[in-house]
Design an enzyme around this catalytic site. Structure first.
Site, short mmCIF file in Angstrom:
data_model
loop_
_atom_site.label_atom_id
_atom_site.label_comp_id
_atom_site.label_asym_id
_atom_site.label_seq_id
_atom_site.Cartn_x
_atom_site.Cartn_y
_atom_site.Cartn_z
N ALA A 1 -18.99 -31.06 98.80
CA ALA A 1 -18.31 -30.03 98.01
C ALA A 1 -17.69 -30.63 96.76
O ALA A 1 -16.56 -30.36 96.41
CB ALA A 1 -17.27 -29.31 98.86
N GLY A 2 -18.45 -31.50 96.10
CA GLY A 2 -18.05 -31.99 94.78
C GLY A 2 -18.35 -30.91 93.75
O GLY A 2 -18.61 -29.75 94.09
N ALA B 1 -19.46 -34.39 85.39
CA ALA B 1 -19.13 -33.12 86.01
C ALA B 1 -19.86 -31.98 85.29
O ALA B 1 -20.39 -31.07 85.91
CB ALA B 1 -17.62 -32.90 85.95
N GLN B 2 -19.90 -32.08 83.97
CA GLN B 2 -20.51 -31.05 83.15
C GLN B 2 -21.97 -30.78 83.53
O GLN B 2 -22.38 -29.64 83.71
CB GLN B 2 -20.46 -31.55 81.70
CG GLN B 2 -20.57 -30.50 80.65
CD GLN B 2 -20.49 -31.15 79.27
OE1 GLN B 2 -21.46 -31.19 78.55
NE2 GLN B 2 -19.32 -31.67 78.93
N GLU C 1 -9.41 -44.20 80.77
CA GLU C 1 -8.56 -43.04 81.05
C GLU C 1 -7.41 -43.43 81.97
O GLU C 1 -6.27 -43.00 81.78
CB GLU C 1 -9.39 -41.91 81.69
CG GLU C 1 -10.34 -41.23 80.71
CD GLU C 1 -10.82 -39.88 81.21
OE1 GLU C 1 -11.25 -39.80 82.38
OE2 GLU C 1 -10.76 -38.90 80.43
#
Lengths: 405, 405
Positions: free
Chosen positions: A11-12, A317-318, A170
């Site tokens: 469920a990523g 993610a995109q 980051e």
């Protein structure tokens, strides 16, 4: 009448979005959907560096699955996938087995250490809520111990980041924002704390525009981050990291080494016998495995070559979110006996955060952005995802609105 | 003209209150007062168990010395006392030496382990801001690690308190209030966490009224604390504690052993050649050392026999604060060539907290109190001290007003 059984493992970003899309495309009872995940929550991997630094609570990063998945339409199983048997159409779980008609593999990434001794045992990595939370506590624990050691130990205050890629940079940006707080909390002079990025290649943020890289480095340096490029990590121990630069070995005393230099696709895919390239399945245009007509692969476990650049799309993610739309559409097409559609990536740009109010990025039409503006764009991109996943309610609950402070 | 030089070593309850009283009794320039302390803050030792449990931030417990001491009247030195030479009237510090005309010893207590192997290295103790803060972080660190161990390790969730005296019981009371929060923060089932008090004698809170002891035990048991009495700790390791009960040895896996079974007067007093009884100076009626006319001893380093019970007064904050008034008065008397006055203890009662809204105690005229009422009394006693130390401003800043929530 046999209802087609679609099983989604993981469920990523890719797995949860495929599930949410499927539950919109089908009415109750039209198909059987099962989602399997290790935890009862989905989390935003791209926010974990903030949880690790302690600048954002992990409850902001994770979303209970029952909040976004319609339990009337989806069976949700909390379990760990052990292996996949695509010829028998079965998934083996730690506590059971599932038979599927169609499978979506979204098992994400795992850490890879390139065989460097000590990384697996002594380095931390930003890969899950559990691991990010541990980094936060590990930092605090070492600060808390500092005044109680018989001899003050700088290894407690030296924080080494192995790898100046996206995650490493980051994390450094958040960390330097957090250090003044940590110093005050544990009565430690701020100047005693060091944050060091060791990068094996000649530059951090490889592949990024050089001007933006320079901006990012200057921003972090001005807040105290030290960079060592061309520095290959050779070994980690409990109290130090050893690297080689210009043929010489150097040692930094450190109890906190954050390994952000290597991830790979989840090993289960390769171990289950799928043909892989660097551990990833080179999917067809419609995102199915080349070997099996009933297996889709999404996110970090899939490899798609970008025809424009002739290199694979990055594992972001995109891309995973974009793939999930196509996969959900194609599952419906296959069930209805229609033709599948091919995946086409649509780059919305890439923004890397450098702390609360700073970021760099490349957006639509290759326009460079940096500073406060870029940090606002980053937050808007993140909120947009929440909107897609769980509607305006989720945006209000978990979104980032701290644009100005 | 030589101004008398009064040196106060230690800014615990006795030392800081003597300093504050002296600065009220004398005008600027009348005498020279020097206060020496390890840290730039005074702290309320009786609140440290709350900091250790994580239910109260340590900044509430500590008070910057410059906030309560008038720097026009007092020289404040941050340093550590190494030894005292009373015949030469000198105090040796880590970074220097001080000559005095009159000395006030307020060096407090330290941990004593009765030679039990492993206590010094592996057990924690609630004795300073640093050590209390470390316990808080140690708890969090183990909870954070729980889901990342290959095999779940109960030693991370078993918290053992060695000694069911005042501190051990008060800490347990706070801890059980904190555990639900910790469990939620680290996704750990509350029922997996154990808090165990090992008490060597046949009862906890020895010397307290049996009815109140029973009340206290029931209160803590109802919130999950386990008691093992007649249990003598034999050894501590990094991962376990071994105790003997009824001739049998038992082992509890635990990474968190809080040692609250033994304190003694600071060793420096004995090592500096003072005649001591169990490490304490048996002071004269006017609180001076029997051997030296110019040395006062206050708080945990002093022993005074209560003539009513023929046993020593307990080493409490209350007694130390009462002593400081007499010492300040007697210093003035000696300087003015007047007679000193004897110390007379005035018992205001004793209240032990059992968490936010529960406590037990014996107050004026031996009246027993318990429950919410006792917890309010405890807070009033604490606020009263702050009033004496720093006036109403300090009460507003650091006082406890959470009577009802």
């Amino acid at each position: 009448m046999h209802k087609p059984h679609v099983v989604i493992i993981g469920a990523g970003y890719g797995g949860i979005m495929t599930t949410v899309k499927l539950q919109k495309l089908f009415g109750i009872g039209q198909i059987k959907i099962t989602l399997v995940n290790k935890e009862d929550y989905h989390y935003q991997t791209t926010w974990l560096h903030e949880n690790a630094a302690g600048t954002l609570h992990h409850d902001r990063t994770r979303i209970p699955i029952k909040e976004v998945v319609d339990m009337n339409k989806v069976d949700f199983i909390i379990d760990t996938v052990v292996s996949i048997n695509p010829s028998e159409k079965k998934v083996k779980l730690k506590n059971g087995e599932l038979a599927y008609d169609m499978l979506v593999i979204g098992l994400g990434f795992e850490k890879t250490t390139f065989g460097i001794p000590g990384i697996r045992d002594h380095a931390f990595s930003i890969e899950s809520i559990n691991s990010a939370r541990l980094i936060r506590e590990h930092l605090e624990y070492n600060f808390a111990n500092y005044h109680l050691d018989k001899v003050n130990d700088n290894a407690r205050l030296n924080i080494v980041i192995g790898g100046g890629g996206f995650t490493g940079m980051e994390f450094a940006g958040e960390l330097v924002n957090r250090i003044p707080e940590l110093s005050a909390e544990y009565d430690i002079e701020k100047a005693l704390v060091r944050v060091i990025i060791l990068e094996a290649s000649s530059t951090v943020l490889q592949g990024f525009d050089p001007q933006l890289v320079e901006y990012a480095m200057t921003s972090l340096q001005s807040r105290g981050v030290e960079f060592v490029t061309n520095a290959a990590i050779k070994e980690c121990t409990q109290d130090s990291v050893i690297y080689e630069k210009d043929g010489k070995k150097c040692e930094i005393p450190s109890k906190t080494i954050i390994w952000s230099a290597g991830v790979r696709a989840n090993c289960i895919v390769e171990q289950s016998g799928f043909e892989t390239n660097c551990g990833k399945v080179e999917v067809r245009d419609d995102l199915r495995s080349p070997e099996y007509d009933d297996v889709f692969v999404v996110g970090d476990c899939a490899m798609i070559i970008d025809k424009e650049t002739d290199s694979p799309f990055p594992p972001t993610a995109q891309i995973a979110i974009q793939q999930s739309s196509v996969i959900a559409h194609n599952i419906k097409a296959l069930i209805e006996g229609k033709a599948t559609e091919p995946f086409k990536a649509k780059s919305l740009g890439t923004v890397a955060s450098l702390g609360h109010h700073d970021a760099i990025g490349v957006v639509l039409n290759n326009r460079k952005v940096f500073g406060w503006k870029a940090s606002v764009m980053k937050k808007i991109i993140d909120n947009r995802y929440l909107l897609k996943l769980g509607g305006i309610g989720l945006v209000m609950k978990k979104g980032k609105f701290n644009f100005f402070y």
